[in-house]
Design a protein around this motif. Sequence first.
Motif, PDB file in Angstrom:
ATOM      1  N   GLN A 192       0.823  -1.204   0.000  1.00 19.54           N
ATOM      2  CA  GLN A 192       0.000   0.000   0.000  1.00 19.54           C
ATOM      3  C   GLN A 192       0.863   1.262   0.000  1.00 19.54           C
ATOM      4  O   GLN A 192       0.575   2.232  -0.711  1.00 19.54           O
ATOM      5  N   THR A 193       1.939   1.262   0.815  1.00 19.31           N
ATOM      6  CA  THR A 193       2.795   2.443   0.860  1.00 19.31           C
ATOM      7  C   THR A 193       3.552   2.641  -0.456  1.00 19.31           C
ATOM      8  O   THR A 193       3.786   3.780  -0.867  1.00 19.31           O
ATOM      9  N   PRO A 202      -0.061  13.163  -1.266  1.00 18.67           N
ATOM     10  CA  PRO A 202       0.402  14.245  -0.378  1.00 18.67           C
ATOM     11  C   PRO A 202       0.227  13.926   1.099  1.00 18.67           C
ATOM     12  O   PRO A 202       0.836  14.581   1.951  1.00 18.67           O
ATOM     13  N   LYS A 203      -0.607  12.921   1.450  1.00 22.25           N
ATOM     14  CA  LYS A 203      -0.800  12.574   2.859  1.00 22.25           C
ATOM     15  C   LYS A 203       0.364  11.747   3.404  1.00 22.25           C
ATOM     16  O   LYS A 203       0.546  11.672   4.618  1.00 22.25           O
ATOM     17  N   LEU A 204       1.097  11.092   2.520  1.00 21.06           N
ATOM     18  CA  LEU A 204       2.223  10.252   2.959  1.00 21.06           C
ATOM     19  C   LEU A 204       3.487  11.105   3.042  1.00 21.06           C
ATOM     20  O   LEU A 204       4.139  11.383   2.042  1.00 21.06           O
ATOM     21  N   HIS A 232       6.489  14.585  -2.085  1.00 24.12           N
ATOM     22  CA  HIS A 232       5.874  14.867  -0.795  1.00 24.12           C
ATOM     23  C   HIS A 232       6.525  14.120   0.362  1.00 24.12           C
ATOM     24  O   HIS A 232       6.434  14.553   1.508  1.00 24.12           O
ATOM     25  N   LEU A 233       7.153  12.981   0.101  1.00 22.18           N
ATOM     26  CA  LEU A 233       7.760  12.185   1.173  1.00 22.18           C
ATOM     27  C   LEU A 233       8.974  12.923   1.741  1.00 22.18           C
ATOM     28  O   LEU A 233       9.856  13.340   1.012  1.00 22.18           O
ATOM     29  N   GLU A 234       9.000  13.048   3.088  1.00 17.34           N
ATOM     30  CA  GLU A 234      10.080  13.775   3.761  1.00 17.34           C
ATOM     31  C   GLU A 234      10.929  12.876   4.655  1.00 17.34           C
ATOM     32  O   GLU A 234      12.105  13.188   4.877  1.00 17.34           O
TER      33      GLU A 234
END
Length: 372
Positions: A192-193, A202-204, A232-234
């Motif tokens: 899923q990830t 953007p939520k991940l 978006h991943l930080e």
Amino acid sequence: MTTPAKLYGKDLSEYDEIDVEELLAKLSPEEINILAKEVDPDDSFLPPSQRCSYDCEKEATGPLNRKQLIEHINKQAMETPDQPELKPFVAGTVRGKKWIPPPPPLKEVEAGEQIAIDLGDEYETALSEATQDEIIDLAAILGFHSMMNQDQYHASLLNKGQPVGLGWDGITKASKQKIFPMDPPNNTDPDQTIKQVQDDDPKLIDLNWNNIKNISDEKFDSLFDALVQNTHLETLSLTNVGLTDRHTNKLADALEKNNTLRVINVETNFISPTGIVRLVKSILKTKSVEEFRGTNQRSQVLGNKIEMEITALVEKNPTLLRLGLHLEYNDARHRIATHLQRNIDTNGRAMKANYKITLGNTGAAIKIEQTL
């Protein structure tokens, strides 16, 4: 320039053309024996009898018979008579002089004498009336660790009162082990990830695969390929997931093209020192990563060459603020710590410069505006 080695006034290169076999043919058997005694050929294939300088002139009596040799030694030992004693042994009689230790030196005697210290009437009265627990507390404050056990020392520092039944000769009992609950398993779904990273969800923002077992190479490849286009991943945490140098190369290629990752954690894996260097070098290209952690790998010691190479790469990175690596050499630790502190100070001033602070007419209202 170094001076060439010489032998008997000639360079060693001039002896390369000399025919050694021809020189040895001109020597007599006596001269060859003398030469063999002075030269020790460093050749493990030669028997020891030909490598040592000892020359036995007796002829060999035949092959070695170990059993016959041991029997001959035992027979010779039994037939050899014992040497008679000058004085017969008598039970209870002291033979010779009794050893008396010499007196100790004068300096040691003077040092062993008690030194009288006048503490004054007030301190003498206080110490004479003090209880044993109070004296133990005083010894802990003065730093006399050898005069007390561990429980007494910590009880004095924390002001908890001395344990009951423990005096100067008390024995520390083993404290009960604190049982902590097991960490819950990581329920993150890798498939899923990976789909979220590929879709640039953007939520991940934080991806945590820590302690997930048996992740296939195809899933790692899909994740690292998706990181190239993700914006978006930080935070990427891959602790104890079985990363190897093969995965490290794919991850390094992705880090060279990703501009949003800020924290990377690859601790407790099977990455070699060269793989760590590859990752540190990859985050230097985009200059967006602020924290990198990579301790507890396959090799606990990186080595001087690897540490100096990592130090040189870190000193070129203006955005890295925290580095989690075990460095053995003080030079590397000091240089990296100095550079990271400089980056923290520089980034702190830059963040302050991005904000405009204005005061109202009365000075009571404060307005903060971010300037981009």
